[in-house]
Design an enzyme around this catalytic site. Structure first.
Site, PDB file in Angstrom:
ATOM      1  N   ASP A 173       0.729  -1.259  -0.066  1.00  0.00           N
ATOM      2  CA  ASP A 173       0.051   0.170  -0.192  1.00  0.00           C
ATOM      3  C   ASP A 173       0.914   1.171   0.220  1.00  0.00           C
ATOM      4  OD1 ASP A 173      -2.174   1.895  -0.019  1.00  0.00           O
ATOM      5  OD2 ASP A 173      -2.360   1.537   2.341  1.00  0.00           O
TER       6      ASP A 173
ATOM      7  N   ASP B 263      -2.162   5.728  -5.101  1.00  0.00           N
ATOM      8  CA  ASP B 263      -2.410   4.820  -4.017  1.00  0.00           C
ATOM      9  C   ASP B 263      -2.705   3.266  -4.598  1.00  0.00           C
ATOM     10  OD1 ASP B 263      -2.921   3.615  -1.601  1.00  0.00           O
ATOM     11  OD2 ASP B 263      -4.996   4.765  -1.532  1.00  0.00           O
TER      12      ASP B 263
END
Length: 421
Positions: A97, A312
């Site tokens: 992430d 992201d």
């Protein structure tokens, strides 16, 4: 003699290139929380619960609390990668992430019941243990169940830390304590012998049924909870270049569990990406992978403005301001469906491109990546509205599948190049 020396030099360069250690870790496509809840028919209730929770937190001024990531709940986390911890290695599938910076996995002590304040059945306040937080219309199963769990007693290199940690997400939290051990990137020779990581003893109810064992944040140190150094920074001395490349490919609902992407550590990925097309823009903040975008268009809709945006990998959609998302959806023929929380379109719709302007260059997202399959019969645009403080847009997997992202730590910039596979 000079010619001989020149030949030896050329041979040395060639051998050096041939022996360069390329570190590539695979990512696997998993069913997202949104997809699972849509199958169960609970996503609309979940959205209402989530919106109510956010409103209460804002009212009480809890959104800016220490360790808070109020917009992150991993409902759309789509790809996971392998991280190995300890000696011998214990394997975990985690979300890689770029939108967070902490590494944590489920600990063997995670789970169980206990008495809960009645308020915790409605909202996850700061005083609520994560395992006490329930969500309207969603499963009440133990969120720690059916996940790989770290057992420090089985690692000869484990070092006790003992400091508690807590990360507040948009839907509950992850709580536990810190430990230290060898952390290795699965499928590569990369490792760091003294990685501090979270051992989760309590998880938000949302993680129940999610096919992930934790999160590996690969953002910047400044947003790491408890000032823990993220794994990428600890790996820098082992990399040929201080950067990593993320490539993702589109896989449908039926292909969950298959390899859907890769992270190339320390090099540009020229296997899955067109390296000749690479263009960089400077970061505007060393927190998330944050930069500036100056335009968006789709069909007859066009808007120019200076927005702060982030790349992201932990978000599967393209998320932006409500007005802009509605404008894009309308121009592409999307109809909002509250059951899915998305703008539905025909799976065979011939929609136009979504074009983002970054660094003065247009980046077109074609229908192959802008349309996603929601159920076996329904499709939707891979966009959603978002309200995140100073950040206006999240460029998630809808964008990353079209353009490989190069996260250049050393030069504090991010690069984009066309994905070729």
């Amino acid at each position: 003699q000079p010619e001989t020396m020149k030949l030896l030099l050329i041979l040395a360069v060639v051998v050096g290139v041939a022996l360069a250690d390329v570190h590539v870790s695979r990512m696997v496509r998993v069913k997202t929380g949104r997809e699972r809840m849509i199958e169960e028919g609970t996503f609309e209730k979940y959205q209402n619960w989530k919106n109510g929770q956010r409103a209460v937190k804002q009212l009480l001024g809890m959104d800016g609390a220490h360790g808070s990531q109020p917009e992150k709940d991993y409902q759309d986390a789509e790809y996971v990668g392998e991280i190995d911890l300890g000696t011998p290695a214990q394997k975990f599938w985690v979300v890689m992430d770029t939108g967070s910076s902490n590494l944590w996995v489920v600990d063997k002590t995670c789970g169980g019941g206990g008495s809960c304040n009645a308020l915790c059945n409605l909202y996850c306040f700061s005083f609520c243990p994560a395992k006490c937080c329930s969500m309207v219309g969603t499963t009440k199963a133990d969120p720690c169940a059916n996940k790989a769990q770290f057992d420090s007693s089985k690692s000869s290199t484990y070092v006790k830390n003992g400091q508690t940690f807590s990360i507040q997400y948009g839907t509950g939290s992850c709580d536990g304590f810190l430990g230290q051990d060898v952390a290795a990137v699965g499928g590569t020779t990369l490792s760091f012998s003294q990685q501090v990581f979270g051992q989760a003893t309590s998880l938000a109810a949302f993680f129940a049924g999610q096919p992930l064992d934790g999160i590996c944040g690969i953002g910047w140190p400044s947003i790491a909870v408890d000032h823990v150094t993220p794994l990428p920074q600890n790996l820098l001395s082992s990399l040929d270049s201080p950067l990593f490349t993320v490539w993702m490919t589109k896989l449908g609902l039926a292909n969950s569990g298959q390899i859907g992407g890769a992270i190339t550590w320390g090099a540009i990925d020229s296997t899955h990406c067109d390296a000749s097309s690479i263009a960089y823009v400077p970061l505007t903040s060393e927190t998330y992978w944050q930069f500036r975008m100056t335009g968006v268009s789709a069909g007859s809709y066009s808007k120019r403005e200076s927005w702060e945006v982030i790349s992201d990998t932990g978000t599967s959609l393209l998320a932006g301001p409500d007005a802009e998302i509605r404008g894009i959806a309308s121009a592409l023929g999307g109809t909002y469906n509250s059951q899915y929380g998305l703008y539905t379109v025909s799976c065979t719709a011939n929609v136009g491109n979504i074009v983002l302007t970054i660094g003065g260059k247009p980046y077109a997202i074609t229908k192959q990546n802008s349309i996603i399959q929601v159920t076996t019969s329904d499709c939707a645009l891979g966009i959603q509205n978002f309200g995140g403080g100073g950040i206006s847009w999240i460029l998630g997997d809808t964008f990353i599948r079209q353009y490989c992202n190069v996260y250049d730590i050393g030069n504090k910039q991010i690069g984009f190049m066309t994905a070729t596979q």
